[in-house]
Design a protein around this motif. Structure first.
Motif, PDB file in Angstrom:
ATOM      1  N   PRO A  15       0.790  -1.075   0.092  1.00 38.10           N
ATOM      2  CA  PRO A  15       0.014   0.151  -0.004  1.00 38.10           C
ATOM      3  C   PRO A  15       0.895   1.300  -0.051  1.00 38.10           C
ATOM      4  N   PRO A  16       0.377   2.358  -0.589  1.00 39.38           N
ATOM      5  CA  PRO A  16       1.177   3.733  -0.624  1.00 39.38           C
ATOM      6  C   PRO A  16       1.443   4.140   0.923  1.00 39.38           C
ATOM      7  N   HIS A  17       2.573   4.784   0.902  1.00 44.84           N
ATOM      8  CA  HIS A  17       3.052   5.019   2.358  1.00 44.84           C
ATOM      9  C   HIS A  17       3.077   6.642   2.316  1.00 44.84           C
ATOM     10  N   GLY A  18       2.991   7.181   3.629  1.00 42.93           N
ATOM     11  CA  GLY A  18       2.963   8.388   3.732  1.00 42.93           C
ATOM     12  C   GLY A  18       3.889   9.032   4.833  1.00 42.93           C
ATOM     13  N   LEU A  19       3.801  10.067   5.367  1.00 43.55           N
ATOM     14  CA  LEU A  19       4.729  10.804   6.108  1.00 43.55           C
ATOM     15  C   LEU A  19       5.100  10.029   7.526  1.00 43.55           C
ATOM     16  N   GLY A  20       4.229   9.130   7.895  1.00 42.13           N
ATOM     17  CA  GLY A  20       4.049   8.400   8.948  1.00 42.13           C
ATOM     18  C   GLY A  20       5.336   7.217   8.724  1.00 42.13           C
ATOM     19  N   ALA A  49      -3.731  12.932   1.737  1.00 45.57           N
ATOM     20  CA  ALA A  49      -3.036  11.717   1.534  1.00 45.57           C
ATOM     21  C   ALA A  49      -2.109  11.727   0.410  1.00 45.57           C
ATOM     22  N   ALA A  50      -2.481  12.498  -0.649  1.00 47.90           N
ATOM     23  CA  ALA A  50      -1.843  12.789  -2.044  1.00 47.90           C
ATOM     24  C   ALA A  50      -0.565  13.571  -1.658  1.00 47.90           C
ATOM     25  N   VAL A  51      -0.602  14.541  -0.593  1.00 54.26           N
ATOM     26  CA  VAL A  51       0.709  15.352   0.053  1.00 54.26           C
ATOM     27  C   VAL A  51       1.526  14.238   0.707  1.00 54.26           C
ATOM     28  N   GLY A  52       1.208  13.540   1.493  1.00 54.05           N
ATOM     29  CA  GLY A  52       1.935  12.685   2.427  1.00 54.05           C
ATOM     30  C   GLY A  52       2.560  11.741   1.367  1.00 54.05           C
ATOM     31  N   ARG A  53       1.831  11.035   0.504  1.00 51.20           N
ATOM     32  CA  ARG A  53       2.426  10.163  -0.572  1.00 51.20           C
ATOM     33  C   ARG A  53       3.663  10.910  -1.205  1.00 51.20           C
ATOM     34  N   GLY A 112       9.339  15.912 -10.119  1.00 53.58           N
ATOM     35  CA  GLY A 112       8.770  17.254 -10.469  1.00 53.58           C
ATOM     36  C   GLY A 112       7.250  17.036 -10.949  1.00 53.58           C
ATOM     37  N   GLU A 113       7.054  16.081 -11.678  1.00 48.14           N
ATOM     38  CA  GLU A 113       5.873  15.863 -12.163  1.00 48.14           C
ATOM     39  C   GLU A 113       4.816  15.632 -10.742  1.00 48.14           C
ATOM     40  N   ARG A 114       5.418  14.903  -9.799  1.00 42.74           N
ATOM     41  CA  ARG A 114       4.295  14.820  -8.549  1.00 42.74           C
ATOM     42  C   ARG A 114       4.203  16.108  -7.980  1.00 42.74           C
ATOM     43  N   VAL A 115       4.979  16.845  -7.747  1.00 43.19           N
ATOM     44  CA  VAL A 115       4.992  18.181  -7.230  1.00 43.19           C
ATOM     45  C   VAL A 115       4.096  19.348  -7.818  1.00 43.19           C
ATOM     46  N   THR A 116       4.293  19.139  -9.119  1.00 43.04           N
ATOM     47  CA  THR A 116       3.560  20.009 -10.191  1.00 43.04           C
ATOM     48  C   THR A 116       2.194  19.759 -10.112  1.00 43.04           C
ATOM     49  N   ALA A 117       1.984  18.502 -10.093  1.00 42.26           N
ATOM     50  CA  ALA A 117       0.333  18.032  -9.839  1.00 42.26           C
ATOM     51  C   ALA A 117      -0.411  18.461  -8.686  1.00 42.26           C
ATOM     52  N   LEU A 118       0.541  18.706  -7.714  1.00 47.33           N
ATOM     53  CA  LEU A 118      -0.039  19.126  -6.543  1.00 47.33           C
ATOM     54  C   LEU A 118      -0.100  20.924  -6.243  1.00 47.33           C
ATOM     55  N   GLY A 119       0.331  21.484  -7.245  1.00 52.74           N
ATOM     56  CA  GLY A 119       0.657  22.878  -7.335  1.00 52.74           C
ATOM     57  C   GLY A 119       1.811  23.286  -6.472  1.00 52.74           C
ATOM     58  N   GLY A 120       2.494  22.494  -6.305  1.00 57.09           N
ATOM     59  CA  GLY A 120       3.938  22.932  -5.514  1.00 57.09           C
ATOM     60  C   GLY A 120       5.116  23.520  -6.287  1.00 57.09           C
ATOM     61  N   ARG A 121       6.143  23.560  -5.710  1.00 57.25           N
ATOM     62  CA  ARG A 121       7.397  23.824  -6.411  1.00 57.25           C
ATOM     63  C   ARG A 121       8.456  22.820  -5.995  1.00 57.25           C
ATOM     64  N   LEU A 122       9.471  22.533  -6.972  1.00 56.75           N
ATOM     65  CA  LEU A 122      10.462  21.917  -6.593  1.00 56.75           C
ATOM     66  C   LEU A 122      11.810  22.389  -7.180  1.00 56.75           C
ATOM     67  N   PRO A 139       1.851  22.408  -1.155  1.00 55.89           N
ATOM     68  CA  PRO A 139       0.724  23.336  -0.446  1.00 55.89           C
ATOM     69  C   PRO A 139      -0.234  22.144   0.303  1.00 55.89           C
ATOM     70  N   VAL A 140      -0.633  22.657   1.502  1.00 53.37           N
ATOM     71  CA  VAL A 140      -1.721  21.834   2.325  1.00 53.37           C
ATOM     72  C   VAL A 140      -3.012  22.809   2.448  1.00 53.37           C
ATOM     73  N   ASP A 141      -3.995  22.488   2.032  1.00 54.20           N
ATOM     74  CA  ASP A 141      -5.192  22.895   1.657  1.00 54.20           C
ATOM     75  C   ASP A 141      -5.812  22.451   3.117  1.00 54.20           C
ATOM     76  N   GLN A 142      -5.992  23.521   4.061  1.00 52.67           N
ATOM     77  CA  GLN A 142      -6.664  23.200   5.420  1.00 52.67           C
ATOM     78  C   GLN A 142      -8.195  23.097   5.328  1.00 52.67           C
ATOM     79  N   THR A 143      -8.501  23.504   4.214  1.00 56.14           N
ATOM     80  CA  THR A 143     -10.200  23.238   4.223  1.00 56.14           C
ATOM     81  C   THR A 143     -10.600  22.041   3.700  1.00 56.14           C
ATOM     82  N   ALA A 144      -9.879  21.161   3.208  1.00 55.25           N
ATOM     83  CA  ALA A 144      -9.852  19.837   2.699  1.00 55.25           C
ATOM     84  C   ALA A 144     -10.267  18.623   3.858  1.00 55.25           C
TER      85      ALA A 144
END
Length: 144
Positions: A15-20, A49-53, A112-122, A139-144
């Motif tokens: 299974p996909p892993h995250g920050l933990g 989850a997408a940010v953690g992965r 780079g592709e993963r970061v761009t997909a989330l609207g981030g910077r690398l 980016p972390v959307d706190q409203t999600a």
């Protein structure tokens, strides 16, 4: 070398892993002889989850690249938990210099592709005086 790299990578059937699970990556790098450290700053909050992965995969790929290419003795992983973003930085003391900048391979392009997909910077580049830095701001959307 192949066994070393496999130890740093996950099996695609797991299974996909995250920050933990980042601690496990750093421990694996240590077990393979790299003096690796992990620092977490800021108030740790739930992230999508997408940010953690993505954070996990960036750290995984960075440590794999260090083992494969850097000829480094040390690596530091820093996670900065900000209210609006998760900032990850991985540094090594390897042989890279601005004059010997590597051609980005599949791993760096995938980051780079993963970061761009989330609207981030690398940023992934050699440092003056030697070594390499990978820094991602997710980016972390706190409203999600």
């Amino acid at each position: 070398l192949r066994a070393t790299l496999q130890a740093l990578r996950d099996d695609d059937t797991t299974p996909p892993h995250g920050l933990g699970h980042v601690t496990v990556l750093v421990e694996r790098a240590r077990a393979l002889g790299l003096e690796a450290t992990l620092t977490v700053e800021g108030q740790r909050h739930d992230v999508p989850a997408a940010v953690g992965r993505t954070a996990y995969r960036i750290i995984q790929e960075s440590l794999t690249n260090i083992a494969r290419h850097a000829d480094a003795a040390t690596a530091s992983v820093r996670i900065d938990c900000r209210p609006d973003a998760l900032v990850i930085r991985i540094d090594d003391d390897g042989k890279a210099t601005p004059e010997t900048a590597p051609t980005p391979g599949v791993g760096l392009l995938g980051m780079g592709e993963r970061v761009t997909a989330l609207g981030g910077r690398l940023r992934a580049e050699p440092r003056r005086g030697g070594g390499f830095t990978v820094q991602a701001e997710l980016p972390v959307d706190q409203t999600a």
